[in-house]
Design a protein around this motif. Structure first.
Motif: not given
Length: 366
Positions: A210-215, A225-229, A249-253, A255-259
């Motif tokens: 389970w992934v959360a992406v936050i600016l 920066r984008k960080i992911a949990i 990486v560009d925030p628009s790219i 996503t949780p699945q990308w991470i």
């Protein structure tokens, strides 16, 4: 009496006049000459370090330090490496011995002492100077938590995805809930269940996370920066495994699945270490100097690349296997099959030569 193969190899590693760096450059040049093996743009450049136990204190770099393969501090050696993965092949690029402060005459003040992130930047620059164009640099928290290292990557206009320590503080952008800096683990604990997205990781053993992406903003890094949990359960309280990541990486790219898809590519360097330690003897050496160790490591790289080249170009599959060679051990076994066949064929025609050789060693072949 002449040299034994063992003493000849030892002298080759310790005294012969050849350069490990030149051999390594030639190895990579050969890989670039074939369409199936060429190093193309946009690959993932993986930075990692790996250690192994080594007794005594006479070998260069040996000291009490964290050894990843055993998961604890012990006496041993550590190397820093850069590695390529492009979706088709996993290839080692460069390697450098980390010289622990205790292994040097003047400790950390010794001119030879360099921290692992410094060594990593040197290795990355080698790749860039060859004209390689990585799409992203993948790093664990030992490097991702080092702001100076991240700034060096950004100076080189490199994109990265790296681990962070749970105690790293961030400031959430455009948030009325989190107005002050907050530790990542406290942030993860505070997020509602709805902030996390279920994602699949396709590794040797697929699993769900389970992934959360936050600016966020982070001190000593300009901009956002984008960080992911990433958790192995849908709630912080029930999760037993929680990882934290950062990317420029560009925030628009992002996503949780990308991470999870992108960072899971780091697994290939772990597979590589397992293969070269288990099959090719990366940690099996009887030399002590830094130069000799580097030579040993590069020869192991050459052996690995030799098998990989034949696997990718199809020669082993066409002649020595009736099944796909999907893994390095399978390709290595096909190569061993080829060598066994050729040796037996030679032996059938040259038994007198082999018998004479055995006799010179004090044995009878009859």
């Amino acid at each position: 009496m002449g040299e034994t193969p063992k003493t000849a190899l030892h002298r080759f590693l310790t005294e012969a006049t050849w350069g490990a760096d030149k051999i390594n450059e030639r190895r990579l040049e050969v890989m670039s000459k074939s369409n199936q093996t060429r190093i193309s743009r946009g690959f993932s450049l993986i930075v990692d370090d790996s250690g192994h136990r080594k007794s005594g204190n006479f070998t260069a770099g040996v000291g009490r330090q964290y050894i990843g393969e055993i998961g604890k501090t012990d006496n041993g050696n550590v190397v820093v490496t850069t590695h390529l993965y492009d979706g088709k092949k996993s290839l080692p690029l460069d390697i450098e011995l980390y010289q622990h402060g205790n292994s040097l005459p003047k400790g950390k003040k010794d001119p030879e002492f360099k921290k692992k992130p410094e060594l990593a930047i040197t290795l990355i620059d080698k790749s860039l100077n060859r004209g390689y164009k990585p799409g992203i640099v993948l790093i664990d928290s030992g490097y991702g938590n080092n702001t100076s290292f991240l700034n060096e990557l950004e100076k080189r206009k490199l994109s990265y995805l790296g681990g962070l320590a749970k105690n790293r503080k961030v400031k959430v952008v455009n948030s009325t809930t989190f107005t002050e800096e907050i530790r990542l683990d406290k942030l993860a604990e505070s997020l509602p269940k709805e902030a996390f997205t279920e994602s699949k990781i396709n590794l040797e053993k697929p699993r769900t996370v389970w992934v959360a992406v936050i600016l966020v903003e982070i001190s000593r890094l300009e901009g956002q920066r984008k960080i992911a949990i990433v958790m192995n359960n849908s709630t912080f309280q029930d999760a037993e495994d929680i990882d934290y990541f950062i990317t420029n990486v560009d925030p628009s790219i992002v996503t949780p699945q990308w991470i999870v898809n992108t960072y899971s590519q780091r697994n290939w360097v772990e597979i590589f270490y397992r293969e070269v330690k288990g099959w090719l003897g990366l940690k099996e050496y009887q030399v002590r100097s830094k130069r000799s160790l580097k030579r040993h490591f590069i020869l192991v790289f050459c052996a690995y690349t030799f098998i990989l080249w034949h696997k990718l170009t199809g020669g082993l599959r066409r002649r020595w296997a009736n099944k796909p060679l999907n893994t390095f051990p399978e390709a290595l076994e096909a190569f061993r099959t080829a060598m066994s066949f050729r040796f037996v064929s030679w032996l059938n025609q040259n038994q007198h030569v082999f018998a004479a050789y055995k006799a010179s060693c004090g044995f009878i072949w009859a």
